[in-house]
Design a protein around this motif. Structure first.
Motif, PDB file in Angstrom:
ATOM      1  N   GLU A  65       9.150   6.058   0.819  1.00 19.13           N
ATOM      2  CA  GLU A  65       8.515   7.015  -0.092  1.00 19.13           C
ATOM      3  C   GLU A  65       7.826   8.075   0.764  1.00 19.13           C
ATOM      4  N   THR A 118       4.519   9.729   0.106  1.00 19.61           N
ATOM      5  CA  THR A 118       3.077   9.969   0.055  1.00 19.61           C
ATOM      6  C   THR A 118       2.344   9.533   1.332  1.00 19.61           C
ATOM      7  N   ARG A 149      15.255   2.328   0.369  1.00 22.05           N
ATOM      8  CA  ARG A 149      14.687   1.046  -0.089  1.00 22.05           C
ATOM      9  C   ARG A 149      15.818   0.042  -0.219  1.00 22.05           C
ATOM     10  N   GLU A 153      16.957  -2.256  -2.134  1.00 32.05           N
ATOM     11  CA  GLU A 153      16.856  -2.821  -3.479  1.00 32.05           C
ATOM     12  C   GLU A 153      18.238  -3.278  -3.916  1.00 32.05           C
ATOM     13  N   PHE A 158      19.336   3.215  -6.032  1.00 34.50           N
ATOM     14  CA  PHE A 158      20.114   3.341  -4.803  1.00 34.50           C
ATOM     15  C   PHE A 158      19.299   2.849  -3.617  1.00 34.50           C
ATOM     16  N   GLN A 197      14.142  12.100  -2.919  1.00 33.42           N
ATOM     17  CA  GLN A 197      12.950  12.359  -3.734  1.00 33.42           C
ATOM     18  C   GLN A 197      12.490  13.801  -3.561  1.00 33.42           C
ATOM     19  N   GLU A 213       2.156  16.664  -3.462  1.00 31.57           N
ATOM     20  CA  GLU A 213       0.869  16.015  -3.222  1.00 31.57           C
ATOM     21  C   GLU A 213      -0.197  17.108  -3.150  1.00 31.57           C
ATOM     22  N   ARG A 259       1.612   0.953 -11.523  1.00 30.72           N
ATOM     23  CA  ARG A 259       2.642   1.467 -10.651  1.00 30.72           C
ATOM     24  C   ARG A 259       2.926   0.478  -9.530  1.00 30.72           C
ATOM     25  N   TYR A 315      -1.778   2.267  -3.740  1.00 35.07           N
ATOM     26  CA  TYR A 315      -2.828   3.251  -3.442  1.00 35.07           C
ATOM     27  C   TYR A 315      -3.452   3.938  -4.649  1.00 35.07           C
ATOM     28  N   TYR A 316      -3.037   3.566  -5.847  1.00 36.22           N
ATOM     29  CA  TYR A 316      -3.490   4.334  -7.008  1.00 36.22           C
ATOM     30  C   TYR A 316      -4.880   3.969  -7.530  1.00 36.22           C
ATOM     31  N   LEU A 348      11.991   8.410 -14.746  1.00 34.33           N
ATOM     32  CA  LEU A 348      12.527   9.538 -13.982  1.00 34.33           C
ATOM     33  C   LEU A 348      11.587   9.930 -12.862  1.00 34.33           C
ATOM     34  N   GLY A 358      -0.389  13.062  -6.758  1.00 38.10           N
ATOM     35  CA  GLY A 358       0.964  13.589  -6.595  1.00 38.10           C
ATOM     36  C   GLY A 358       1.955  12.829  -7.447  1.00 38.10           C
ATOM     37  N   SER A 381      13.404  11.155  -8.268  1.00 38.70           N
ATOM     38  CA  SER A 381      14.648  11.245  -7.504  1.00 38.70           C
ATOM     39  C   SER A 381      15.620  12.187  -8.197  1.00 38.70           C
TER      40      SER A 381
END
Ligand code: HAM
Length: 423
Positions: free
Chosen positions: A81, A83, A113, A115, A122, A127, A131, A258, A262-263, A283, A305, A309
């Motif tokens: 990611e 951030t 990632r 995944e 994917f 992305q 920020e 999320r 960090y949120y 999305l 921020g 994708s």
């Protein structure tokens, strides 16, 4: 044995890549209007950055990172990611000292990632993210959300759903955390091993568990909304007021947690409501991360921020049946017959291109008829025909493919003529 593309990645070919370019261009154009400037950070970073930044109890860090040791024995990770790296750079390059505050940045590039690949998921994806660092004003939260919404809308998407939540400040989160531990502890044995580990380290993550999401305790779990202190409540209310003022519809979902650690305060996701979009409907995701800069060794700095994708953006366009205008066609195809004429077009093509005309010629020694077919496939607006005889007379024939109209032009004036025509 033939070699195939790695699992979870894709080739983006001509015909498709133009859609990407349109979205990317629109994103850059919007960032210019909103005054976000581009930042480019490395594709790989020290592994510790993500362990500390994204959080070492998250799925991303525990299961999904492409981590490797380089020849110097350093542990590096392909960025999952954007951030964490942006905040690292903000601290390292002392952007907190810039005269223009808040510092508003955007990025666009591949993330990685590990995944399980499926529709919309994917292992390498691109992305676009922004920020804004240095402001604690809920108006900037609203700005960030409106930028994302406007980008989708300007590309024609209509079936969008914005979901927001507040995760509160430190005090609210601690109170909520304790409530979660008390709620799950007596029956934690009924949960998966991951959740059992999460109980002590990060009980909020339990709510995000893919395996146990149907457990009855999930539905009755204490909601963060009930634990927000006055400051956090006021912040969240102000954000909602601004969104209403911007005429951005939203729903509040107290269960929105999320997947990154960090949120705090604002968390949001934009989903596609389009039928047939598939199981993964998110999305875009984002939120506020006050405290992350400090975590990276910088001064206390608020930040907010989002990231989205392009892959899911394109899937949403497809689900809503939106066709982007991509095949604009070329200005001119130079068809030639005869050796001398063919040689001549090599130079003429160059002159046209330098004069700002998009054009093409034949490279396969085709007959004129086949050259016209090639021009058709390229969606040429004009076809210029040059034979040895025309060349000897210093003339060239120009056909308007839309009207069928033909004119004979002085070869020496052809480039200017065409430029004039384009204007
Ligand atoms: P995230 O929710 O992990 O947040 O990812 C943001 C977006 O990236 C998702 O909504 C989705 O569009 C896309 N995405 C994530 N994983 C995949 C995948 N495997 N395949 C395709 N698309 C994917 C973040 O990354 C945060 N850094 C967002 C942020 C920025 N928060 C604050 N600032």
């Amino acid at each position: 044995m033939s070699i195939s593309i790695p699992r979870g990645t894709q080739d983006i070919l001509p015909g498709e890549v133009e859609k990407w370019q349109l979205i990317e261009a629109k994103a850059r154009e919007l960032c210019e209007k909103y005054q976000y400037q581009e930042i480019r950070t490395p594709i790989f970073e020290q592994t510790d950055l993500f362990a500390r930044g994204v959080g070492d109890t998250t799925d991303i860090v525990q299961k999904e990172m492409y981590t490797f040791e380089d020849r110097g024995g350093r542990s590096l990770t392909l960025r999952p990611e954007g951030t964490a790296a942006v905040v690292r750079s903000f601290v390292e390059k002392k952007m907190f000292g810039y005269p223009n505050q808040p510092v508003k940045l955007y990025y666009m590039g591949p993330m990685f990632r590990y995944e399980r690949p499926q529709a919309g998921r994917f292992r390498q994806f691109v992305q676009f993210g922004v920020e804004a660092l240095g402001s604690n004003d809920p108006a900037i939260d609203a700005e960030v959300i409106s930028l994302a919404m406007n980008l989708y809308k300007e590309m024609g998407l209509k079936k969008l759903k914005l979901v927001i939540n507040s995760l509160g400040d430190k005090e609210s989160r601690t109170a909520h955390r304790n409530a979660l531990v008390n709620h799950f502890q007596p029956r934690i044995g009924e949960f998966c091993q991951d959740c059992q580990n999460r109980l002590e380290k990060n009980p909020l993550r339990i709510l995000d568990c893919k395996q146990d999401h149907n457990h009855e305790l999930m539905k009755t779990a204490p909601s963060i909304i009930d634990y927000l202190n006055d400051d956090s409540k006021a912040y969240f209310e102000k954000l909602q007021q601004y969104l209403t003022q911007l005429e951005i519809e939203f729903v509040v979902d107290p269960n929105l947690v999320r997947g990154l650690d960090y949120y705090n305060h604002t968390a949001f996701e934009i989903m596609s409501d389009a039928e047939g979009f598939g199981a993964i409907t998110t999305l875009c995701g984002g939120g506020r991360y006050n405290g992350l800069a400090e975590e990276m060794g910088g001064p206390e700095t608020p930040g907010i921020g989002f990231a989205m994708s392009i892959e899911r953006f394109i899937a949403a366009l497809k689900a809503e049946g939106i066709e982007l205008e991509i095949n604009q066609g070329i200005d001119c195809y130079l068809a030639a017959l005869g050796e001398e004429a063919k040689d001549y077009t090599v130079g003429l093509l160059q002159k046209l291109r330098l004069a700002g005309v998009s054009c093409e010629r034949d490279y396969l020694n085709r007959k004129v008829k086949a050259q016209f077919k090639a021009a058709d496939r390229l969606n040429a607006k004009y076809v210029a025909v040059l034979g040895d005889e025309e060349l000897a007379n210093n003339k060239i024939n120009l056909k308007n493919m839309a009207t069928g109209e033909q004119v004979e032009i002085d070869l020496t004036q052809f480039v200017e003529y065409f430029q004039e025509l384009k204007r």
